[in-house]
Design a protein around this motif. Sequence first.
Motif, PDB file in Angstrom:
ATOM      1  N   SER A 154      -4.575   3.623  -0.225  1.00 15.24           N
ATOM      2  CA  SER A 154      -4.651   2.161  -0.251  1.00 15.24           C
ATOM      3  C   SER A 154      -4.181   1.564  -1.578  1.00 15.24           C
ATOM      4  O   SER A 154      -4.165   0.344  -1.739  1.00 15.24           O
ATOM      5  CB  SER A 154      -6.090   1.701   0.029  1.00 15.24           C
ATOM      6  N   ALA A 155      -3.820   2.412  -2.525  1.00 14.85           N
ATOM      7  CA  ALA A 155      -3.339   1.914  -3.822  1.00 14.85           C
ATOM      8  C   ALA A 155      -2.023   1.170  -3.641  1.00 14.85           C
ATOM      9  O   ALA A 155      -1.190   1.537  -2.807  1.00 14.85           O
ATOM     10  CB  ALA A 155      -3.161   3.074  -4.795  1.00 14.85           C
ATOM     11  N   LYS A 204      -3.867   2.483 -10.961  1.00 14.31           N
ATOM     12  CA  LYS A 204      -4.329   2.318  -9.584  1.00 14.31           C
ATOM     13  C   LYS A 204      -4.827   0.892  -9.406  1.00 14.31           C
ATOM     14  O   LYS A 204      -5.751   0.456 -10.075  1.00 14.31           O
ATOM     15  CB  LYS A 204      -5.439   3.313  -9.249  1.00 14.31           C
ATOM     16  N   THR A 260      -6.049  -2.086  -6.551  1.00 14.92           N
ATOM     17  CA  THR A 260      -6.557  -2.268  -5.204  1.00 14.92           C
ATOM     18  C   THR A 260      -5.920  -3.491  -4.551  1.00 14.92           C
ATOM     19  O   THR A 260      -5.092  -4.174  -5.149  1.00 14.92           O
ATOM     20  CB  THR A 260      -8.080  -2.422  -5.229  1.00 14.92           C
ATOM     21  N   GLU A 261      -6.329  -3.792  -3.326  1.00 18.00           N
ATOM     22  CA  GLU A 261      -5.755  -4.906  -2.580  1.00 18.00           C
ATOM     23  C   GLU A 261      -5.961  -6.249  -3.275  1.00 18.00           C
ATOM     24  O   GLU A 261      -5.162  -7.156  -3.112  1.00 18.00           O
ATOM     25  CB  GLU A 261      -6.370  -4.977  -1.172  1.00 18.00           C
ATOM     26  N   ASP A 262      -7.048  -6.379  -4.038  1.00 20.79           N
ATOM     27  CA  ASP A 262      -7.291  -7.639  -4.740  1.00 20.79           C
ATOM     28  C   ASP A 262      -6.557  -7.682  -6.096  1.00 20.79           C
ATOM     29  O   ASP A 262      -6.805  -8.550  -6.928  1.00 20.79           O
ATOM     30  CB  ASP A 262      -8.781  -7.880  -4.964  1.00 20.79           C
ATOM     31  N   HIS A 263      -5.658  -6.693  -6.299  1.00 22.90           N
ATOM     32  CA  HIS A 263      -4.827  -6.617  -7.499  1.00 22.90           C
ATOM     33  C   HIS A 263      -5.654  -6.419  -8.764  1.00 22.90           C
ATOM     34  O   HIS A 263      -5.257  -6.794  -9.839  1.00 22.90           O
ATOM     35  CB  HIS A 263      -3.972  -7.884  -7.668  1.00 22.90           C
ATOM     36  N   PRO A 271       0.822  -1.213   0.000  1.00 25.55           N
ATOM     37  CA  PRO A 271       0.000   0.000   0.000  1.00 25.55           C
ATOM     38  C   PRO A 271       0.855   1.262   0.000  1.00 25.55           C
ATOM     39  O   PRO A 271       1.905   1.319   0.661  1.00 25.55           O
ATOM     40  CB  PRO A 271      -0.804  -0.118   1.304  1.00 25.55           C
ATOM     41  N   GLU A 294      -7.290  -3.610 -11.306  1.00 23.47           N
ATOM     42  CA  GLU A 294      -7.232  -2.198 -11.647  1.00 23.47           C
ATOM     43  C   GLU A 294      -8.625  -1.595 -11.542  1.00 23.47           C
ATOM     44  O   GLU A 294      -9.628  -2.237 -11.842  1.00 23.47           O
ATOM     45  CB  GLU A 294      -6.699  -2.019 -13.075  1.00 23.47           C
ATOM     46  N   VAL A 295      -8.665  -0.351 -11.056  1.00 26.28           N
ATOM     47  CA  VAL A 295      -9.950   0.320 -10.919  1.00 26.28           C
ATOM     48  C   VAL A 295      -9.992   1.529 -11.832  1.00 26.28           C
ATOM     49  O   VAL A 295      -8.991   1.955 -12.374  1.00 26.28           O
ATOM     50  CB  VAL A 295     -10.164   0.748  -9.447  1.00 26.28           C
ATOM     51  N   GLU A 322      -7.462   9.351  -1.571  1.00 24.27           N
ATOM     52  CA  GLU A 322      -7.939   8.455  -2.627  1.00 24.27           C
ATOM     53  C   GLU A 322      -6.881   7.429  -3.036  1.00 24.27           C
ATOM     54  O   GLU A 322      -7.213   6.381  -3.595  1.00 24.27           O
ATOM     55  CB  GLU A 322      -8.334   9.276  -3.863  1.00 24.27           C
TER      56      GLU A 322
END
Length: 254
Positions: free
Chosen positions: A146-147, A246, A248-251, A111, A253-254, A143
Amino acid sequence: MLLSYNAFTIFVVVAIFAPLVGAISLLVVLAFEKQIDGLTFEKQQVQMEKELQESEYMQLNQQIQPHFLFNTMNLMLGLARLDRKETLVQVMEALSHYLKFKYQVKEPLIPLEKEWAYTQSYIQIQKIRFQNRLDVNLDIDPEVQSALLPPYLIQTLVENSFKHGLEKKPGELLLELKADLFKENVRITVSDNGLGIGKLTKNDIFQKGHGLPNIKRRLELLYDESSIDITPKVSGGTIITILLPKITEDHEEV
């Protein structure tokens, strides 16, 4: 019992074409097996290449520049000679946190918030070293906290600013760090008022040293699309900007 003409004809046709059909079938089977073997070999090559890239990436992650350690040790020796025990303890605590993170983190992505905290241990030592001469501005957008990003990325950028821009500059020193969201990408900007890059081009910089080439290679191994840009400041100094997806924790992309 004599065979009829039609039966004899069928027998002859079968006798002629049966081996041919068998031979063709065998060739098809062999070709199919060869294709399967080729696909298996190709899959093994892809897996081997992936493993080699992962190994290379982790080796790049674990690279540590001795330059900062030498400067920190000299700082600690100076504080010890001046009997500034309280300040010496602060430096030792910050260095301990720095080294603990450096050698404990094994994940390919962490993170941004964690990387940010680790980088501040490095900055704390530099603040003690340069005292009132150094001003640091930090700005992190919630924002992107957590990336996920490669470990030591921000710290390496900051270390590069000190090593090549701020350390040899007389007078007031300014370091600015910013992390925010830009067009659904994480944007990390490190700016200083150091000596600048002079007439060096971007390619010149990537061919010299270890810090920025290290980052560039890690980004290439991790992302299909990312960028690192180096621009001189009009007022003197350098701006380094990195864009990466970007994640997230579940890898995802958002």
